[in-house]
Write an enzyme that holds these catalytic residues in place. Structure first.
Site, PDB file in Angstrom:
ATOM      1  N   SER A 183       0.580  -1.154   0.081  1.00 32.05           N
ATOM      2  CA  SER A 183      -0.319   0.454   0.035  1.00 32.05           C
ATOM      3  C   SER A 183       1.057   1.169   0.142  1.00 32.05           C
ATOM      4  O   SER A 183       2.195   1.628   0.248  1.00 32.05           O
ATOM      5  CB  SER A 183      -1.082   0.338   1.178  1.00 32.05           C
ATOM      6  OG  SER A 183      -1.335   1.584   1.758  1.00 32.05           O
TER       7      SER A 183
ATOM      8  N   TYR B  98      -1.772  -1.463  11.004  1.00 31.99           N
ATOM      9  CA  TYR B  98      -1.703  -2.102   9.558  1.00 31.99           C
ATOM     10  C   TYR B  98      -0.660  -1.889   8.066  1.00 31.99           C
ATOM     11  O   TYR B  98      -0.154  -2.588   8.107  1.00 31.99           O
ATOM     12  CB  TYR B  98      -2.848  -1.219   9.264  1.00 31.99           C
ATOM     13  CG  TYR B  98      -3.438  -2.008   8.123  1.00 31.99           C
ATOM     14  CD1 TYR B  98      -4.407  -2.703   6.669  1.00 31.99           C
ATOM     15  CD2 TYR B  98      -3.181  -0.806   6.858  1.00 31.99           C
ATOM     16  CE1 TYR B  98      -3.424  -2.895   5.478  1.00 31.99           C
ATOM     17  CE2 TYR B  98      -3.418  -0.846   5.323  1.00 31.99           C
ATOM     18  CZ  TYR B  98      -4.015  -1.685   5.045  1.00 31.99           C
ATOM     19  OH  TYR B  98      -4.430  -2.146   3.363  1.00 31.99           O
TER      20      TYR B  98
ATOM     21  N   LYS C 170       2.325  -4.462   6.885  1.00 31.54           N
ATOM     22  CA  LYS C 170       2.423  -3.749   5.169  1.00 31.54           C
ATOM     23  C   LYS C 170       4.260  -3.541   4.995  1.00 31.54           C
ATOM     24  O   LYS C 170       4.672  -4.794   3.953  1.00 31.54           O
ATOM     25  CB  LYS C 170       2.049  -3.376   4.147  1.00 31.54           C
ATOM     26  CG  LYS C 170       0.540  -2.592   4.223  1.00 31.54           C
ATOM     27  CD  LYS C 170      -0.166  -3.912   3.426  1.00 31.54           C
ATOM     28  CE  LYS C 170      -1.093  -4.372   3.027  1.00 31.54           C
ATOM     29  NZ  LYS C 170      -1.509  -5.689   2.897  1.00 31.54           N
TER      30      LYS C 170
HETATM   31  P1  NAD Z   1     -10.769  -7.047   1.752  1.00 32.25           P
HETATM   32  O1  NAD Z   1     -10.909  -7.299   2.905  1.00 32.25           O
HETATM   33  O2  NAD Z   1     -12.115  -6.721   0.663  1.00 32.25           O
HETATM   34  O3  NAD Z   1      -9.889  -9.045   0.951  1.00 32.25           O
HETATM   35  C1  NAD Z   1      -9.121  -9.280   1.717  1.00 32.25           C
HETATM   36  C2  NAD Z   1      -9.991 -11.171   1.511  1.00 32.25           C
HETATM   37  O4  NAD Z   1      -8.832 -11.376   2.571  1.00 32.25           O
HETATM   38  C3  NAD Z   1     -11.170 -10.910   2.741  1.00 32.25           C
HETATM   39  O5  NAD Z   1     -12.311 -11.655   1.890  1.00 32.25           O
HETATM   40  C4  NAD Z   1     -10.903 -11.286   3.413  1.00 32.25           C
HETATM   41  O6  NAD Z   1     -11.987 -12.563   4.001  1.00 32.25           O
HETATM   42  C5  NAD Z   1      -9.759 -12.076   3.584  1.00 32.25           C
HETATM   43  N1  NAD Z   1      -9.317 -12.673   4.568  1.00 32.25           N
HETATM   44  C6  NAD Z   1      -8.211 -11.645   5.914  1.00 32.25           C
HETATM   45  N2  NAD Z   1      -7.810 -12.548   6.426  1.00 32.25           N
HETATM   46  C7  NAD Z   1      -7.482 -13.942   6.352  1.00 32.25           C
HETATM   47  C8  NAD Z   1      -7.289 -15.411   6.583  1.00 32.25           C
HETATM   48  N3  NAD Z   1      -6.552 -15.018   7.488  1.00 32.25           N
HETATM   49  N4  NAD Z   1      -7.317 -16.172   5.939  1.00 32.25           N
HETATM   50  C9  NAD Z   1      -7.760 -16.441   4.714  1.00 32.25           C
HETATM   51  N5  NAD Z   1      -8.523 -14.787   4.026  1.00 32.25           N
HETATM   52  C10 NAD Z   1      -8.464 -13.922   4.572  1.00 32.25           C
HETATM   53  O7  NAD Z   1      -9.547  -6.181   1.150  1.00 32.25           O
HETATM   54  P2  NAD Z   1      -8.784  -5.744   0.020  1.00 32.25           P
HETATM   55  O8  NAD Z   1      -9.332  -3.915  -0.053  1.00 32.25           O
HETATM   56  O9  NAD Z   1      -9.718  -6.418  -1.804  1.00 32.25           O
HETATM   57  O10 NAD Z   1      -7.565  -5.643  -0.224  1.00 32.25           O
HETATM   58  C11 NAD Z   1      -7.030  -6.780  -0.745  1.00 32.25           C
HETATM   59  C12 NAD Z   1      -5.214  -6.499  -0.172  1.00 32.25           C
HETATM   60  O11 NAD Z   1      -5.248  -5.368  -0.406  1.00 32.25           O
HETATM   61  C13 NAD Z   1      -5.447  -6.846   0.911  1.00 32.25           C
HETATM   62  O12 NAD Z   1      -3.886  -6.879   1.762  1.00 32.25           O
HETATM   63  C14 NAD Z   1      -4.920  -5.137   1.725  1.00 32.25           C
HETATM   64  O13 NAD Z   1      -4.436  -4.733   2.883  1.00 32.25           O
HETATM   65  C15 NAD Z   1      -4.639  -4.113   0.666  1.00 32.25           C
HETATM   66  N6  NAD Z   1      -4.294  -3.124   0.150  1.00 32.25           N
HETATM   67  C16 NAD Z   1      -6.216  -2.659  -0.204  1.00 32.25           C
HETATM   68  C17 NAD Z   1      -6.499  -1.282  -0.296  1.00 32.25           C
HETATM   69  C18 NAD Z   1      -7.705  -0.723  -0.768  1.00 32.25           C
HETATM   70  O14 NAD Z   1      -7.628   0.369  -0.449  1.00 32.25           O
HETATM   71  N7  NAD Z   1      -8.701  -1.585  -0.259  1.00 32.25           N
HETATM   72  C19 NAD Z   1      -5.403  -0.240  -0.480  1.00 32.25           C
HETATM   73  C20 NAD Z   1      -3.758  -0.740  -0.402  1.00 32.25           C
HETATM   74  C21 NAD Z   1      -3.932  -2.296   0.238  1.00 32.25           C
HETATM   75  N1  UFG Z   2     -12.200  11.336   3.407  1.00 30.67           N
HETATM   76  C1  UFG Z   2     -13.250  12.371   3.806  1.00 30.67           C
HETATM   77  N2  UFG Z   2     -14.587  11.717   3.740  1.00 30.67           N
HETATM   78  C2  UFG Z   2     -14.912  10.118   4.576  1.00 30.67           C
HETATM   79  C3  UFG Z   2     -14.447   9.393   4.370  1.00 30.67           C
HETATM   80  C4  UFG Z   2     -12.761  10.124   3.574  1.00 30.67           C
HETATM   81  O1  UFG Z   2     -13.199  13.313   3.350  1.00 30.67           O
HETATM   82  O2  UFG Z   2     -16.162  10.026   5.438  1.00 30.67           O
HETATM   83  C5  UFG Z   2     -11.633  12.322   2.764  1.00 30.67           C
HETATM   84  C6  UFG Z   2      -9.749  11.296   4.229  1.00 30.67           C
HETATM   85  O3  UFG Z   2      -9.847  12.459   4.873  1.00 30.67           O
HETATM   86  C7  UFG Z   2      -9.423  11.788   2.787  1.00 30.67           C
HETATM   87  C8  UFG Z   2      -9.525  11.607   1.453  1.00 30.67           C
HETATM   88  O4  UFG Z   2     -11.006  11.194   1.782  1.00 30.67           O
HETATM   89  O5  UFG Z   2      -8.923  12.916   2.042  1.00 30.67           O
HETATM   90  C9  UFG Z   2      -9.422   9.222   1.139  1.00 30.67           C
HETATM   91  O6  UFG Z   2      -9.437   8.952   2.474  1.00 30.67           O
HETATM   92  P1  UFG Z   2      -9.451   7.279   2.476  1.00 30.67           P
HETATM   93  O7  UFG Z   2      -9.991   7.157   3.831  1.00 30.67           O
HETATM   94  O8  UFG Z   2     -10.795   6.973   1.297  1.00 30.67           O
HETATM   95  O9  UFG Z   2      -7.848   6.711   2.195  1.00 30.67           O
HETATM   96  P2  UFG Z   2      -6.742   7.034   2.843  1.00 30.67           P
HETATM   97  O10 UFG Z   2      -6.271   7.745   1.417  1.00 30.67           O
HETATM   98  O11 UFG Z   2      -7.119   7.799   4.135  1.00 30.67           O
HETATM   99  O12 UFG Z   2      -6.622   5.266   2.630  1.00 30.67           O
HETATM  100  C10 UFG Z   2      -6.804   4.259   2.238  1.00 30.67           C
HETATM  101  C11 UFG Z   2      -6.673   2.982   2.431  1.00 30.67           C
HETATM  102  C12 UFG Z   2      -5.200   2.689   3.233  1.00 30.67           C
HETATM  103  C13 UFG Z   2      -3.750   2.713   2.597  1.00 30.67           C
HETATM  104  C14 UFG Z   2      -4.035   3.901   1.566  1.00 30.67           C
HETATM  105  C15 UFG Z   2      -2.902   4.116   0.785  1.00 30.67           C
HETATM  106  O13 UFG Z   2      -8.117   3.179   3.604  1.00 30.67           O
HETATM  107  O14 UFG Z   2      -5.454   1.606   4.295  1.00 30.67           O
HETATM  108  O15 UFG Z   2      -5.742   4.551   0.666  1.00 30.67           O
HETATM  109  O16 UFG Z   2      -3.095   3.028   0.007  1.00 30.67           O
HETATM  110  F1  UFG Z   2      -3.045   2.588   3.036  1.00 30.67           F
END
Ligand code: NAD
Ligand code: UFG
Length: 338
Positions: free
Chosen positions: A124, A148, A152
């Site tokens: 991330s 978290y 990573k």
């Molecule tokens: P998500 O929660 O939708 O998907 C993650 C999946 O992993 C879920 O289906 C959950 O049930 C499964 N899981 C969690 N722990 C497990 C375990 N111990 N064994 C088996 N399954 C397990 O999340 P996502 O948004 O699809 O994110 C996928 C990956 O990308 C994650 O590692 C997350 O940290 C990373 N990531 C997500 C974002 C974002 O904004 N969505 C940003 C950066 C990185």
């Molecule tokens: N924001 C609002 N109102 C809301 C939610 C968010 O104003 O209700 C704003 C936040 O302050 C920020 C922007 O929208 O300025 C984006 O916020 P998000 O929560 O959507 O995303 P972040 O960038 O804070 O974080 C996300 C994921 C993290 C990840 C990061 C970088 O949640 O897990 O992107 O990948 F680490």
């Protein structure tokens, strides 16, 4: 030969499976459904018209996971499984460290044991902490501000050490910026539990009338309109980056890091306007205090991914908003409706 997809039922995993299946890859999914539902996998099958094996297995369950390796010819892995809520990780650090780190240890031991030393890992942009400047390149200093993010960064370092110890490993670290949007079918998308923490799911729920009003967290940031700026990327573009990474990993060993973003930053108010333009729906919002831990600006320099992976984001911000709205309108209660 199959690609093991951990966390394949989740938001990014399900979209990635669609792209992999459409490209003719064989996939095997493992998920414990702690943050997803099996129905997302059924929908992946419907969208692609292809079948695949899936297992309800927790990565912490070594025996259960080993059975998956014994029953399938796995030669690589895309590792999505993990817990991802920043706030919850501050409240429950042991849960996050245990799930994300131990799950990765068990997985990597089995990948090594079964000769599948190729892994693409979901990292991330959070590993850049508060960047000194933007756009962010892969060689920027790394730091984190919550458990978290620590998981990573730790997993990135563990995977690097694994390669140092055994040069047969191929490790691709993808650092995602802000994935949003949904598959154009409107059948799969992001399904947050309870009140969404992230901007786009919240905006989508305001647009469809499930929530009254968006709180814009702070309008005194050092950005063009005072609201926070992020690099939003369509989840289908992000999914395709995994296909490029897994194809590259077939021929290379080593450790590589890639920013997966568009290279363009949008503020919260830009997003509100883009959503209104793409959908024709008014988004009510109010200015609220800053959210602790948020940074002013975060967007990628995505040139390395373009050069080495041959990958570039193709969807624009209106595509992302339109697809988010279609998913939310078709599934007002997420997968809960099914
Ligand atoms: P998500 O929660 O939708 O998907 C993650 C999946 O992993 C879920 O289906 C959950 O049930 C499964 N899981 C969690 N722990 C497990 C375990 N111990 N064994 C088996 N399954 C397990 O999340 P996502 O948004 O699809 O994110 C996928 C990956 O990308 C994650 O590692 C997350 O940290 C990373 N990531 C997500 C974002 C974002 O904004 N969505 C940003 C950066 C990185
Ligand atoms: N924001 C609002 N109102 C809301 C939610 C968010 O104003 O209700 C704003 C936040 O302050 C920020 C922007 O929208 O300025 C984006 O916020 P998000 O929560 O959507 O995303 P972040 O960038 O804070 O974080 C996300 C994921 C993290 C990840 C990061 C970088 O949640 O897990 O992107 O990948 F680490």
């Amino acid at each position: 030969m199959a690609i093991l997809i951990t966390g394949g039922a989740g938001y990014i995993g399900s979209h990635t499976m669609v792209e992999l299946l459409n490209a003719g890859k064989e996939v095997v999914c493992v998920d414990n459904f702690s943050n997803s539902k099996p129905v997302s996998l059924e929908r992946v099958k419907k969208i692609t018209g292809k079948d695949f094996k899936s297992y309800e297995v927790d990565l912490l369950d070594r025996e259960g996971l080993e059975k998956v390796f014994m029953e399938n010819d796995i030669d690589s892995c895309i590792h999505f499984a993990g817990l991802k809520a920043v706030g919850e990780s501050v409240e429950k650090p042991l849960l996050y460290y245990h799930n994300n780190l131990t799950g990765t240890f068990v997985l990597c031991e089995l990948l090594a044991k079964y000769g599948a030393k190729r892994i693409v890992f979901s990292s991330s942009a959070t590993v850049y902490g508060k960047p000194e400047s933007v756009p962010i390149s892969e060689d920027f200093p790394l730091s984190t501000t919550n458990p978290y993010g620590e998981t990573k960064l730790m997993i990135e370092r563990i995977l690097k050490d694994l390669y140092v110890s055994d040069k047969e490993w191929s490790v691709s670290i993808l650092r995602y910026f802000n994935p949003i949007g949904a598959h154009k079918s409107g059948m799969i998308g992001e399904d947050p539990k309870g009140i969404p923490n992230n901007l786009l799911p919240y905006v989508a729920q305001v647009a469809t009338g499930k929530r009254e009003c968006l709180s814009v967290f702070g309008n005194d940031y050092n950005t063009h309109d005072g609201t926070g700026v992020r690099d939003y990327i369509h989840v289908v573009d992000l999914a395709r980056a995994h296909l490029c990474a897994i194809n590259r990993a077939e021929t290379l060993t080593g450790v590589e890091y890639f920013n997966i973003g568009t290279g363009v930053g949008y503020s919260v108010l830009d997003i509100v306007k883009a959503y209104e333009k793409a959908t024709g729906v008014k988004i009510n919002y109010k200015i609220a205090p800053r959210r602790p831990g948020d940074i002013d600006e975060c967007y990628a320099n995505p040139e390395k991914a373009a050069k080495l992976l041959g990958w570039k984001a193709e969807f624009n911000i209106e595509d992302m908003c339109r697809d988010s709205y279609r998913w939310q309108s078709n599934n007002p209660n997420g997968y809960g409706d099914d």
